[in-house]
Design an enzyme around this catalytic site. Structure first.
Site, short mmCIF file in Angstrom:
data_model
loop_
_atom_site.label_atom_id
_atom_site.label_comp_id
_atom_site.label_asym_id
_atom_site.label_seq_id
_atom_site.Cartn_x
_atom_site.Cartn_y
_atom_site.Cartn_z
N ASP A 12 1.00 -1.12 -0.01
CA ASP A 12 0.05 0.12 0.15
C ASP A 12 0.81 1.10 0.10
OD1 ASP A 12 -2.15 2.01 0.48
OD2 ASP A 12 -1.58 1.78 2.57
N ASP A 14 -0.17 5.21 0.59
CA ASP A 14 -0.68 6.23 1.77
C ASP A 14 -0.73 5.57 3.14
OD1 ASP A 14 -1.02 8.26 -0.14
OD2 ASP A 14 -2.55 7.08 -0.88
N HIS A 85 -10.77 17.42 -8.08
CA HIS A 85 -10.23 16.07 -7.68
C HIS A 85 -8.57 16.22 -8.73
CE1 HIS A 85 -8.43 11.87 -7.41
NE2 HIS A 85 -8.34 12.40 -6.05
N ALA A 87 -7.39 19.05 -9.65
CA ALA A 87 -6.90 20.10 -9.04
C ALA A 87 -5.98 19.82 -7.71
CB ALA A 87 -7.60 21.28 -8.66
N LYS A 88 -6.84 18.79 -7.01
CA LYS A 88 -6.28 18.09 -5.75
C LYS A 88 -4.98 17.62 -6.08
CE LYS A 88 -5.54 14.78 -2.98
NZ LYS A 88 -5.33 13.49 -3.07
N THR A 126 -5.14 2.75 -3.53
CA THR A 126 -6.49 3.40 -4.04
C THR A 126 -6.37 5.04 -4.60
OG1 THR A 126 -7.18 4.44 -1.87
CG2 THR A 126 -8.06 2.35 -2.35
N THR A 127 -4.95 5.38 -4.38
CA THR A 127 -4.70 6.75 -4.68
C THR A 127 -4.36 6.88 -6.06
OG1 THR A 127 -3.41 8.91 -3.83
CG2 THR A 127 -2.21 6.76 -4.38
N ASP A 186 -1.45 -0.11 6.32
CA ASP A 186 -1.40 0.75 7.76
C ASP A 186 -2.93 0.75 8.09
OD1 ASP A 186 -2.25 2.30 5.11
OD2 ASP A 186 -2.55 3.91 6.76
#
Ligand code: XBP
Ligand code: MG
Length: 258
Positions: A12, A14, A85, A87-88, A126-127, A186
């Site tokens: 993973d 994040d 999203h 832009a994020k 998932t990012t 995590d």
């Protein structure tokens, strides 16, 4: 007979490879809200609650339905989510480029050792893919992207964690069975996902996930440890080791797959 030799490590990103959520993703979401004139600020506490949902687009929609409501939002907010999203993601990757988010203890050391010993490496997250690329490029250098046989990320599977689909995708891409791999996670959603794909899972907790339920984890640690910085064992058997190396991983894997 099942082939249960440990072949690959699936990570993973994040919270596991780097503490990205509080000072990375959260900050980038707030910058995107500011840019679009949206009167929202996700503070550290609220963001912890929003982490119940994985995926940034999904998290913004969850915030409307469960927390901040749609008052003062543009009428077309739902249609605006993908643009917001994007832009994020731009703000997040710019932040990573400043070197603001380092890898967690032991991550670089373990990746190097695993590569030296010929273990295969993959990512299941998932990012958004650009975020993974940016994190690796700005911590380990661009060549590190080639260390990972598969980077399974973001919308590549429709059902995000806690569904096991992203891990199953990575396993299929590597043509490996779950009993030939170990997963590194995590969070509760993370371990639900890896267990759904039948993977033995090692957990390193962080500030947002230290109280999560990790039932079924092979071992739960505060971090991977370094030679001069032993990990703390929160659950499970560290077989007398004080940092995670490939010898310990092989023991953990054997214990859970033989
Ligand atoms: C990570 C996520 C991601 C990031 C934000 O969960 O849920 O949504 O918080 O990334 P995990 P995006 O570590 O379990 O994979 O905004 O790119 O979705
Ligand atoms: Mg995570």
């Amino acid at each position: 007979m099942k082939n249960t030799t440990l072949k690959a490590l699936i990570f993973d990103v994040d919270g596991t490879l780097a503490d990205t959520e509080r000072d990375g993703h959260r900050v980038a979401f707030n910058a995107a809200f500011d840019e679009y004139g949206i009167d929202w600020h996700w503070d550290v506490e609220l963001y912890g609650k929003l982490l119940a949902v994985t995926g940034g687009k999904e998290r913004m929609r969850y915030c409307v339905t469960h927390f901040l409501g749609s008052d003062n939002l543009p009428e077309n907010f739902d249609d605006l989510v993908p643009e917001l999203h994007a832009a994020k993601t731009r703000h997040y990757t710019e932040l990573l480029a400043t070197g603001a988010i380092p890898l967690r203890p032991g991550v670089e050391r373990l990746l190097n050792e695993a590569r030296d010993l010929g273990f295969r490496l993959a990512v299941a997250t998932t990012t958004t893919p650009e975020n993974v690329t940016a994190l690796f490029s700005h911590t380990l250098g661009e060549e590190s992207l080639g260390w990972f046989e598969v980077i399974a990320a973001g919308d590549i599977v429709p059902a995000k964690k806690p569904a096991g689909d992203i891990y199953t995708y990575a396993l299929n891409a590597m043509d490996l069975k779950p009993e030939q791999c170990l997963a590194f996670e995590d969070s509760r959603n993370g371990i639900l996902s890896s267990q759904d794909a039948n993977l033995t899972t090692l957990i390193t907790v962080n500030g947002y996930t230290q109280d999560d339920d990790f039932t079924g984890a092979a071992i739960v640690l505060d971090n991977l440890g370094e030679p001069d910085q032993a990990f703390n064992v929160l659950a499970g058997d560290a077989h007398g080791h004080s940092m995670v190396d490939c010898e310990l991983l092989t023991k953990i894997h054997q214990q859970h797959n033989d």
